[in-house]
Design a protein around this motif. Structure first.
Motif, PDB file in Angstrom:
ATOM      1  N   ILE A 205      88.244  -7.914 128.198  1.00  0.00           N
ATOM      2  CA  ILE A 205      87.371  -6.956 128.906  1.00  0.00           C
ATOM      3  C   ILE A 205      85.599  -7.090 128.474  1.00  0.00           C
ATOM      4  O   ILE A 205      85.009  -6.713 127.469  1.00  0.00           O
ATOM      5  CB  ILE A 205      88.781  -5.797 128.922  1.00  0.00           C
ATOM      6  N   ILE A 206      85.190  -6.147 129.790  1.00  0.00           N
ATOM      7  CA  ILE A 206      84.134  -6.064 129.904  1.00  0.00           C
ATOM      8  C   ILE A 206      83.144  -4.845 130.505  1.00  0.00           C
ATOM      9  O   ILE A 206      84.126  -4.410 131.142  1.00  0.00           O
ATOM     10  CB  ILE A 206      83.064  -7.273 130.523  1.00  0.00           C
ATOM     11  N   GLU A 207      83.372  -4.081 129.658  1.00  0.00           N
ATOM     12  CA  GLU A 207      83.250  -2.860 129.717  1.00  0.00           C
ATOM     13  C   GLU A 207      81.676  -2.427 130.246  1.00  0.00           C
ATOM     14  O   GLU A 207      80.495  -2.356 129.450  1.00  0.00           O
ATOM     15  CB  GLU A 207      83.308  -1.851 129.081  1.00  0.00           C
ATOM     16  N   LEU A 208      81.493  -1.451 131.219  1.00  0.00           N
ATOM     17  CA  LEU A 208      80.126  -0.748 131.673  1.00  0.00           C
ATOM     18  C   LEU A 208      79.881   0.416 132.073  1.00  0.00           C
ATOM     19  O   LEU A 208      81.005   1.077 133.090  1.00  0.00           O
ATOM     20  CB  LEU A 208      79.621  -2.175 133.700  1.00  0.00           C
ATOM     21  N   ILE A 209      79.085   0.705 131.666  1.00  0.00           N
ATOM     22  CA  ILE A 209      78.949   2.472 130.922  1.00  0.00           C
ATOM     23  C   ILE A 209      77.786   2.849 131.983  1.00  0.00           C
ATOM     24  O   ILE A 209      76.356   2.867 131.534  1.00  0.00           O
ATOM     25  CB  ILE A 209      78.656   3.049 130.046  1.00  0.00           C
ATOM     26  N   GLU A 210      77.593   3.584 132.940  1.00  0.00           N
ATOM     27  CA  GLU A 210      76.056   4.922 133.453  1.00  0.00           C
ATOM     28  C   GLU A 210      75.194   3.125 134.325  1.00  0.00           C
ATOM     29  O   GLU A 210      75.345   1.891 134.233  1.00  0.00           O
ATOM     30  CB  GLU A 210      75.219   4.952 132.699  1.00  0.00           C
ATOM     31  N   ASN A 211      74.943   3.535 135.197  1.00  0.00           N
ATOM     32  CA  ASN A 211      74.910   2.920 136.421  1.00  0.00           C
ATOM     33  C   ASN A 211      74.696   1.746 136.671  1.00  0.00           C
ATOM     34  O   ASN A 211      74.303   0.609 136.827  1.00  0.00           O
ATOM     35  CB  ASN A 211      73.027   2.677 136.103  1.00  0.00           C
TER      36      ASN A 211
END
Length: 254
Positions: A205-211
């Motif tokens: 899993i690639i996790e992306l946080i904020e904007n």
């Protein structure tokens, strides 16, 4: 101080036709060598060039730490227009400062225009680049930091991760990316933007946080939090309480 025979020190301005043989370390310097036998290090000053079986090094000034004798090098500290290459460790490095721990296979390069190139990856930064060749850990800190290979491109102020040997090829198995403004990753047909981007190969899993922005094919999706599953090639975007997920479908037929 009489130098060990396996080290040849050549002072510039003197004619020398000596050719280095296998097993020897050749050093040339304009201002000579200063040896501190008890402290186990020596200094090489001004326009230093070193050639050995393990590596070649060019720099303005170099400090070399040794274990038993002068050619038994354990650590290098070089500064000023540093150029380093090692075929044995598959590393090329350039920067204002370089530190190399030979037995631990740790290398650090720092300064404007720093770069480290391995067999699989190219790394650049105006700050610092660190690689531990044994553990696989790497770190890039500073402006214009980026990591590139045939499959991925990463740009951010802070890039930390781990290389692992998979099918005789080094791949990124852990990745933590952060930038106060925005981080960027391009992987195959997908572009990802976020302040924080994390990846662990154990869960794929690639996790992306904020904007968060994900661009793939003809789709552009933005939100506050996203995940991308590299196994089934699917992704999700969520919003917080104050914003909404936005989807733009591009019409490339026009």
């Amino acid at each position: 101080m009489i130098l060990i025979l396996k080290i040849i020190v050549i002072i510039f301005f003197s004619l020398n036709l000596y050719a280095r043989e296998k097993g020897e370390t050749e050093i040339t310097t304009e201002d000579g060598i200063e040896v501190f036998q008890n402290e186990k290090f020596y200094l090489l000053k001004k326009n230093v060039k070193i050639a050995s079986d393990e590596f070649t090094l060019n720099a303005n000034d170099v400090k070399i730490e040794f274990e038993k004798s002068l050619y038994d090098i354990t650590k290098l500290n070089a500064q000023g227009n540093v150029e380093f290459y090692s075929e044995e460790y598959e590393i090329l490095g350039e920067g204002e400062y370089l530190e190399f721990e030979i037995k631990n296979e740790k290398i650090k390069v720092k300064g404007l225009g720093s770069k480290l190139i391995t067999e699989e990856f190219e790394m650049f930064s105006d700050g610092t680049i660190n690689i531990n060749n044994q553990s696989g850990k790497f770190s890039l800190k500073g402006l214009n930091s980026k990591l590139i290979n045939e499959e991925i491109k990463i740009e951010a102020r802070s890039i930390d991760g781990v290389f692992s040997e998979i099918d005789e090829k080094k791949e990124i198995t852990v990745l933590n990316v952060f930038d106060e403004k925005i981080s960027y990753i391009k992987n195959n047909d997908t572009e990802m933007y976020a302040r924080k981007i994390n990846f662990d190969s154990d869960n794929s899993i690639i996790e992306l946080i904020e904007n968060v922005t994900i661009i793939r094919n003809d789709e552009k999706i933005t939100g506050d939090y996203g995940t991308l599953d590299t196994t089934n090639n699917s992704y999700k975007i969520k919003s917080n309480n104050t914003s909404k997920v936005k989807v733009i479908i591009l019409n490339n037929e026009q």
